[in-house]
Design a protein around this motif. Sequence first.
Motif, PDB file in Angstrom:
ATOM      1  N   ILE A  13      -2.818   0.468  -8.707  1.00  0.00           N
ATOM      2  CA  ILE A  13      -2.226   1.841  -8.465  1.00  0.00           C
ATOM      3  C   ILE A  13      -3.063   2.841  -9.446  1.00  0.00           C
ATOM      4  CG2 ILE A  13      -0.168   1.929 -10.144  1.00  0.00           C
ATOM      5  CD1 ILE A  13       1.397   3.059  -7.755  1.00  0.00           C
ATOM      6  N   TRP A  16       0.663  -1.167   0.007  1.00  0.00           N
ATOM      7  CA  TRP A  16       0.104   0.001  -0.059  1.00  0.00           C
ATOM      8  C   TRP A  16       1.028   1.184  -0.035  1.00  0.00           C
ATOM      9  CZ3 TRP A  16      -5.336  -0.091   0.050  1.00  0.00           C
ATOM     10  CH2 TRP A  16      -5.926  -1.358   0.306  1.00  0.00           C
ATOM     11  N   ILE A  73       3.896   7.961  -6.397  1.00  0.00           N
ATOM     12  CA  ILE A  73       3.101   7.063  -7.166  1.00  0.00           C
ATOM     13  C   ILE A  73       3.899   6.746  -8.480  1.00  0.00           C
ATOM     14  CG2 ILE A  73       1.300   6.571  -8.837  1.00  0.00           C
ATOM     15  CD1 ILE A  73      -0.520   7.727  -6.462  1.00  0.00           C
ATOM     16  N   ILE A 127      -3.465   3.843  -1.216  1.00  0.00           N
ATOM     17  CA  ILE A 127      -3.702   3.403  -2.622  1.00  0.00           C
ATOM     18  C   ILE A 127      -3.083   1.832  -2.669  1.00  0.00           C
ATOM     19  CG2 ILE A 127      -3.013   3.879  -5.121  1.00  0.00           C
ATOM     20  CD1 ILE A 127      -4.697   6.099  -3.829  1.00  0.00           C
ATOM     21  N   THR A 177      -6.038   3.263  -9.867  1.00  0.00           N
ATOM     22  CA  THR A 177      -7.237   3.534  -9.188  1.00  0.00           C
ATOM     23  C   THR A 177      -7.035   5.246  -8.858  1.00  0.00           C
ATOM     24  OG1 THR A 177      -6.698   2.700  -7.049  1.00  0.00           O
ATOM     25  CG2 THR A 177      -8.039   1.236  -8.344  1.00  0.00           C
ATOM     26  N   PHE A 178      -5.762   5.212  -8.614  1.00  0.00           N
ATOM     27  CA  PHE A 178      -5.461   6.683  -8.128  1.00  0.00           C
ATOM     28  C   PHE A 178      -5.914   7.637  -9.261  1.00  0.00           C
ATOM     29  CE2 PHE A 178      -2.373  10.513  -8.463  1.00  0.00           C
ATOM     30  CZ  PHE A 178      -2.679  11.150  -7.383  1.00  0.00           C
TER      31      PHE A 178
END
Length: 341
Positions: free
Chosen positions: A315, A271, A286, A310, A317-318
């Motif tokens: 990833i 995460w 990220i 996240i 989905t961010f």
Amino acid sequence: MTDMKTTPAPISADLQAQAHDWLLRLQTGPVTAADAEAFRRWRAQDPGHALAFAQARRLWAALAPALQASAAPAEAPAANAGVPLSASAAALPVRQRPRRFNPGRRAFLGGAAAAAAVGWVAVQSPLGLWPALDALGADYRTATGERRDISIGSVAVAMAARTTMRRPADGSAGIVVTEGEAQFALPASAATGFVIGVDGARLMPAPGARVNVRCVGGDTRITCLAGRAELVRGTRTVVLQPSWQARLTADRIASVAPVPTDGIDAWRRGWLVFDDQPLQDVVDEINRYRTGRIVLTGSALPARRVQARIPLARIDTFIDLVRDAYGAKVVSMPGGVVLLS
């Protein structure tokens, strides 16, 4: 008769890197007849080479406006709108140097030259799309998105993405973290003398200790997660206990204080956890774990504050989160590059 259309095979990451290398090589240095001939041979080896090079040119041309906006002085950030997921107008890291442009090469590269003109040097990949040259000489290195577990003697080391480490030049026991993030766990039976070098400081974990060392973009933080560790910088020595973190500046230990460790340890569990951090900082983190690059444009969006968890396994989905929370415009481009504005 029915027309048959075929979908071209995807371009591999290795071939993308070769194409970007040729683009950068032809743009930034003197091009000899031998260079031109080598480039022609490379293009002729496989139809995919020409496709990869054309994609690299399109990518650099498309990124030119974002790169130029990043290089310009940032406007004053807009006031916080109070939305839970929220950025400082931090520009992308752009290094400038005097450079000579050859009009022939500029025309040959087309739009790619506009992006290169912003100031990326040959040793730095545009937007971090491939490793910098100095990272390639490290003794231990992880790529974007890669996490790796290794052992150095009896010490268990977990390396986060985009981390580089080297052995001490004097051959002593230990390791030097030059960039990235790593955790070090010493067994209770470990001998003393293992030294972790980071940003001019020396960290000496005690047997049984576990420490997290983060050195990203000039921000250096050392956190003791278990046991105890001694940190030496110049004439100052501090002893870190569990949950205590030291932050370093260019010449000193700037602060020592207790911190929540759940977020610090989250990358080990798959995460990324952010607690009231600027969106630009979140995007920078990220980008260490995501293939390609997310680029923020404008000044208001980067200044938002973010509180989010996240999953590394999902990833992207961010990107949906930023679009849905702020109505951000999403532009996807080749190579995994995404513009958010």
